[in-house]
Design a protein around this motif. Structure first.
Motif, PDB file in Angstrom:
ATOM      1  N   LYS A  19       0.841  -1.184   0.000  1.00 40.61           N
ATOM      2  CA  LYS A  19       0.000   0.000   0.000  1.00 40.61           C
ATOM      3  C   LYS A  19       0.880   1.240   0.000  1.00 40.61           C
ATOM      4  O   LYS A  19       1.701   1.434   0.906  1.00 40.61           O
ATOM      5  CB  LYS A  19      -0.925   0.026   1.218  1.00 40.61           C
ATOM      6  CG  LYS A  19      -1.827   1.259   1.259  1.00 40.61           C
ATOM      7  CD  LYS A  19      -2.782   1.304   0.076  1.00 40.61           C
ATOM      8  CE  LYS A  19      -3.523   2.618  -0.030  1.00 40.61           C
ATOM      9  NZ  LYS A  19      -4.384   2.668  -1.239  1.00 40.61           N
ATOM     10  N   TYR A  21       0.731   5.408  -0.054  1.00 36.84           N
ATOM     11  CA  TYR A  21      -0.020   6.659   0.046  1.00 36.84           C
ATOM     12  C   TYR A  21       0.850   7.731  -0.609  1.00 36.84           C
ATOM     13  O   TYR A  21       1.775   8.248   0.022  1.00 36.84           O
ATOM     14  CB  TYR A  21      -0.307   7.026   1.506  1.00 36.84           C
ATOM     15  CG  TYR A  21      -1.281   6.104   2.203  1.00 36.84           C
ATOM     16  CD1 TYR A  21      -2.580   5.951   1.730  1.00 36.84           C
ATOM     17  CD2 TYR A  21      -0.907   5.395   3.340  1.00 36.84           C
ATOM     18  CE1 TYR A  21      -3.482   5.113   2.370  1.00 36.84           C
ATOM     19  CE2 TYR A  21      -1.802   4.557   3.991  1.00 36.84           C
ATOM     20  CZ  TYR A  21      -3.088   4.423   3.494  1.00 36.84           C
ATOM     21  OH  TYR A  21      -3.973   3.585   4.123  1.00 36.84           O
ATOM     22  N   SER A  51      -2.491  -0.656  11.136  1.00 35.77           N
ATOM     23  CA  SER A  51      -3.854  -0.192  10.833  1.00 35.77           C
ATOM     24  C   SER A  51      -4.162  -0.308   9.348  1.00 35.77           C
ATOM     25  O   SER A  51      -5.265  -0.702   8.960  1.00 35.77           O
ATOM     26  CB  SER A  51      -4.039   1.255  11.286  1.00 35.77           C
ATOM     27  OG  SER A  51      -3.899   1.342  12.670  1.00 35.77           O
ATOM     28  N   GLY A  55      -6.979  -2.503   7.775  1.00 32.15           N
ATOM     29  CA  GLY A  55      -7.932  -1.838   6.881  1.00 32.15           C
ATOM     30  C   GLY A  55      -8.061  -2.568   5.552  1.00 32.15           C
ATOM     31  O   GLY A  55      -9.164  -2.696   5.000  1.00 32.15           O
ATOM     32  N   MET A  58     -10.027  -5.753   6.033  1.00 34.86           N
ATOM     33  CA  MET A  58     -11.464  -5.475   6.147  1.00 34.86           C
ATOM     34  C   MET A  58     -12.057  -5.009   4.818  1.00 34.86           C
ATOM     35  O   MET A  58     -13.265  -4.963   4.659  1.00 34.86           O
ATOM     36  CB  MET A  58     -11.710  -4.384   7.203  1.00 34.86           C
ATOM     37  CG  MET A  58     -11.368  -4.817   8.607  1.00 34.86           C
ATOM     38  SD  MET A  58     -11.984  -3.684   9.873  1.00 34.86           S
ATOM     39  CE  MET A  58     -10.996  -2.248   9.616  1.00 34.86           C
ATOM     40  N   GLY A  59     -11.205  -4.630   3.886  1.00 34.59           N
ATOM     41  CA  GLY A  59     -11.695  -4.125   2.610  1.00 34.59           C
ATOM     42  C   GLY A  59     -11.993  -2.640   2.632  1.00 34.59           C
ATOM     43  O   GLY A  59     -12.583  -2.113   1.695  1.00 34.59           O
ATOM     44  N   LEU A  60     -11.601  -1.955   3.703  1.00 31.57           N
ATOM     45  CA  LEU A  60     -11.850  -0.511   3.785  1.00 31.57           C
ATOM     46  C   LEU A  60     -10.734   0.301   3.142  1.00 31.57           C
ATOM     47  O   LEU A  60     -10.890   1.485   2.901  1.00 31.57           O
ATOM     48  CB  LEU A  60     -11.999  -0.072   5.250  1.00 31.57           C
ATOM     49  CG  LEU A  60     -13.214  -0.597   6.003  1.00 31.57           C
ATOM     50  CD1 LEU A  60     -13.257  -0.035   7.412  1.00 31.57           C
ATOM     51  CD2 LEU A  60     -14.496  -0.248   5.269  1.00 31.57           C
ATOM     52  N   VAL A  61      -9.613  -0.347   2.896  1.00 29.97           N
ATOM     53  CA  VAL A  61      -8.488   0.316   2.224  1.00 29.97           C
ATOM     54  C   VAL A  61      -8.123  -0.531   1.001  1.00 29.97           C
ATOM     55  O   VAL A  61      -8.009  -1.762   1.111  1.00 29.97           O
ATOM     56  CB  VAL A  61      -7.266   0.440   3.162  1.00 29.97           C
ATOM     57  CG1 VAL A  61      -6.086   1.064   2.433  1.00 29.97           C
ATOM     58  CG2 VAL A  61      -7.613   1.262   4.398  1.00 29.97           C
ATOM     59  N   LEU A  62      -7.986   0.112  -0.143  1.00 32.64           N
ATOM     60  CA  LEU A  62      -7.630  -0.614  -1.366  1.00 32.64           C
ATOM     61  C   LEU A  62      -6.122  -0.817  -1.433  1.00 32.64           C
ATOM     62  O   LEU A  62      -5.371   0.155  -1.296  1.00 32.64           O
ATOM     63  CB  LEU A  62      -8.069   0.185  -2.595  1.00 32.64           C
ATOM     64  CG  LEU A  62      -9.562   0.240  -2.899  1.00 32.64           C
ATOM     65  CD1 LEU A  62      -9.811   1.156  -4.096  1.00 32.64           C
ATOM     66  CD2 LEU A  62     -10.127  -1.140  -3.167  1.00 32.64           C
ATOM     67  N   MET A  75     -11.102  -9.763  -0.912  1.00 33.71           N
ATOM     68  CA  MET A  75     -11.693  -8.630  -0.170  1.00 33.71           C
ATOM     69  C   MET A  75     -11.711  -7.331  -0.976  1.00 33.71           C
ATOM     70  O   MET A  75     -12.365  -6.375  -0.582  1.00 33.71           O
ATOM     71  CB  MET A  75     -10.940  -8.402   1.143  1.00 33.71           C
ATOM     72  CG  MET A  75     -11.163  -9.509   2.142  1.00 33.71           C
ATOM     73  SD  MET A  75     -12.915  -9.782   2.517  1.00 33.71           S
ATOM     74  CE  MET A  75     -13.282  -8.405   3.591  1.00 33.71           C
ATOM     75  N   VAL A  76     -11.002  -7.294  -2.080  1.00 26.12           N
ATOM     76  CA  VAL A  76     -11.065  -6.079  -2.908  1.00 26.12           C
ATOM     77  C   VAL A  76     -12.326  -6.100  -3.764  1.00 26.12           C
ATOM     78  O   VAL A  76     -13.045  -5.114  -3.858  1.00 26.12           O
ATOM     79  CB  VAL A  76      -9.807  -5.958  -3.799  1.00 26.12           C
ATOM     80  CG1 VAL A  76      -9.944  -4.788  -4.774  1.00 26.12           C
ATOM     81  CG2 VAL A  76      -8.584  -5.770  -2.922  1.00 26.12           C
ATOM     82  N   ARG A  79     -15.988  -8.368  -1.170  1.00 28.21           N
ATOM     83  CA  ARG A  79     -16.020  -8.339   0.297  1.00 28.21           C
ATOM     84  C   ARG A  79     -17.415  -8.554   0.857  1.00 28.21           C
ATOM     85  O   ARG A  79     -17.574  -9.137   1.933  1.00 28.21           O
ATOM     86  CB  ARG A  79     -15.410  -7.032   0.827  1.00 28.21           C
ATOM     87  CG  ARG A  79     -16.139  -5.779   0.415  1.00 28.21           C
ATOM     88  CD  ARG A  79     -15.311  -4.536   0.728  1.00 28.21           C
ATOM     89  NE  ARG A  79     -15.212  -4.240   2.137  1.00 28.21           N
ATOM     90  CZ  ARG A  79     -16.017  -3.413   2.807  1.00 28.21           C
ATOM     91  NH1 ARG A  79     -17.010  -2.801   2.159  1.00 28.21           N
ATOM     92  NH2 ARG A  79     -15.857  -3.188   4.083  1.00 28.21           N
TER      93      ARG A  79
END
Lengths: 253, 265
Positions: A19, A21, A51, A55, A58-62, A75-76, A79
């Motif tokens: 990941k 950013y 985190s 994330g 959980m699939g909340l972050v790609l 999960m991408v 989910r």
């Protein structure tokens, strides 16, 4: 470093997970698997990537690249096919304060499609000593009571995979110990996979079969708590944590 | 897992519990529609006694006001239910639950209607009591006007929620302010012909402009202009589809940027 667990038995499978950013690489090629019926801790200092990794699970972050599978589901892309079999708890996410404990559990029980919801709420309330609190607004509870309510929400659908972030934060030692015992019994009865992030080393030693030490988005080490303590020649996991965080090498092979 | 009415109902139940436990929230739903109605209604009463302007024929000012409230409250009711989740730090719980984005949006739409009913029913009754103006005067057109304005409100609300997901509470003020961009353009209190020529294409791209033109046609000519209703409906389809794509794109951007994990400022 331990090898990646066989994907045949894994409840959570993470492969080459990256990941970024912008120019910052938060997670740098993680691969690990978590088996059902086990508890694994993600440990690391601030900015280690815990985190972000949770994330992405959980699939909340790609992810930028790599794959995350939970109970065999990507999960991408898919989910929602598996979220009803998972749950999570974090002190950084709240339950609506104005709703009573019962109302909150009712709403989340409906969201998770829990059958015979009233009975399930009664059972959870009895298990987590919440019966007397059921009709009180969630916002009026003490920190420890709120943690127990959040745990009740996390258990409402009897999940096969639980993601826990600091599960005993703000609890007194007696209540924290009681919660840990409850989680252990639940894991053993349900065969659930638990992945937790915690800075409480005593908790990790007590609950976890395995510890994945993260540093700057990479796996620095991966073994059982006892094995890590032995490898680093230390007497506690906290000392191992400090060794890893401060870049001190293992003292034993 | 497909779309679940039960999950939509669960989320609606959450908002109903919240409203039932908080009288200030309920009061706020009624407060502005009633206050606006009384202020503008008395102005219309005074103006009608002083002039014979067609502006005031058949209660055009009051009906414009009430329909503007439908548009504004439709959007704000949608956005505020969403903001309640951000304020209570519950968004993570919902996004990690099996609740699908389409179900979340459906629940926000249902609650927008419920909030609208709570706010508009007292205002509508007061319009009859104080000014002798009954929205039923708009006939069957009222139902169409109401539905078209609510859908426009939802489309704008969807974009606002997407922006809050992406940019956090920094975008919160849009929920209260964005609709006022439409106020001068969609000709609530005056006909389209008043606008300068260069501004008319922008006004005509807004579904509410056609609704308010249609409202004036009913009040002044007693004619329900189906061409205006059709134009508003067609534009609404475009708007809601575009807003859905925008919401989905902003949700994906939020997932990419990791902002769903920290839904604060």
């Amino acid at each position: 470093m331990c090898s990646v667990m066989s994907s045949v038995t894994a409840a959570i499978e993470v492969e080459n997970l990256v990941k970024d950013y912008g120019p910052v690489r938060a997670v740098a090629g993680l691969s690990f698997a978590v088996a059902g019926g086990s508890t694994t801790a993600l440990l690391g200092g601030n900015g280690a990537g815990k985190s972000t990794t949770i994330g992405m699970i959980m699939g909340l972050v790609l992810p930028t690249s790599g794959t995350v599978r939970v109970l065999g589901t990507d999960m991408v892309r898919r989910r929602h096919d598996v979220l009803h079999r998972m749950n999570f708890e974090s002190p950084y996410v709240d339950m609506p304060h104005r709703l009573t404990v019962r109302q909150n559990l009712q709403v989340f029980g409906m969201l998770y499609g829990v059958p015979d919801l009233s009975a399930r709420i009664a059972t959870l309330a009895a298990d987590l000593d919440l019966t007397a609190l059921l009709d009180r607004p969630s916002g009026k509870l003490s920190a420890g009571q709120k943690t127990r309510v959040a745990l009740a929400k996390a258990l409402i659908n009897e999940p096969e995979v639980m993601l826990l972030d600091e599960p005993t934060a703000s609890l007194d030692p007696d209540t924290a110990d009681w919660i840990r015992g409850h989680l252990e019994r639940y894991r053993d009865r349900r065969g659930a996979a638990i992945l937790l992030a915690s800075h409480n080393m005593g908790e990790v030693e007590r609950l976890c079969d395995r510890v994945i030490m993260l540093k700057q988005g990479r796996i620095e080490d991966d073994a059982s708590p006892a094995e890590l303590i032995r490898r680093y020649g230390r007497s506690s996991l906290e000392e191992v944590f400090l060794d890893v965080a401060r870049g001190r090498r293992e003292t034993a092979a | 897992m497909s779309f679940s009415v039960q999950r939509v109902g669960a989320l609606c139940l959450r908002y109903i519990y919240l409203l039932a436990s908080s009288w200030p929230r309920l009061l706020e739903l009624v407060y502005w529609p009633v206050l606006n109605l009384l202020t503008w209604g008395f102005l219309q009463t005074y103006a009608m006694s002083a002039t014979n302007s067609t502006l005031f024929v058949g209660g055009a000012l009051v009906s414009g006001l009430l329909l503007w409230e439908v548009l504004f409250r439709g959007q704000i009711g949608f956005s505020i239910s969403f903001l309640e989740e951000v304020w209570s730090r519950n968004l993570g719980n919902l996004l990690m639950s099996p609740l699908r984005p389409a179900e979340f949006v459906a629940a926000l739409m249902v609650m927008s209607l419920a909030r609208l009913a709570v706010g508009m029913i007292p205002a509508t009754i007061l319009a009859i009591a104080f000014f002798g103006f009954d929205l039923a005067r708009l006939g069957i057109g009222f139902a169409a006007f109401f539905a078209l304005l609510v859908v426009t409100g939802w489309a704008v609300g969807l974009v606002v929620c997407g922006l809050i997901l992406r940019h956090g509470l920094g975008a919160e003020s849009l929920a209260w302010t964005i609709m006022f961009v439409f106020w001068p353009l969609c000709c609530v209190y005056y006909p389209l012909s008043v606008l300068p020529g260069w501004l008319k294409p922008f006004a005509l791209a807004l579904p509410p402009t056609h609704v308010f033109e249609g409202m004036r046609a009913v009040l002044s000519e007693g004619v329900l202009r189906l061409d205006l209703l059709a134009a508003a409906a067609a534009l609404n389809v475009l708007w809601i589809v575009a807003a859905s794509f925008a919401f989905a794109a902003l949700l994906d951007r939020a997932r990419d940027a990791g902002t769903l994990l920290s839904s604060g400022e």
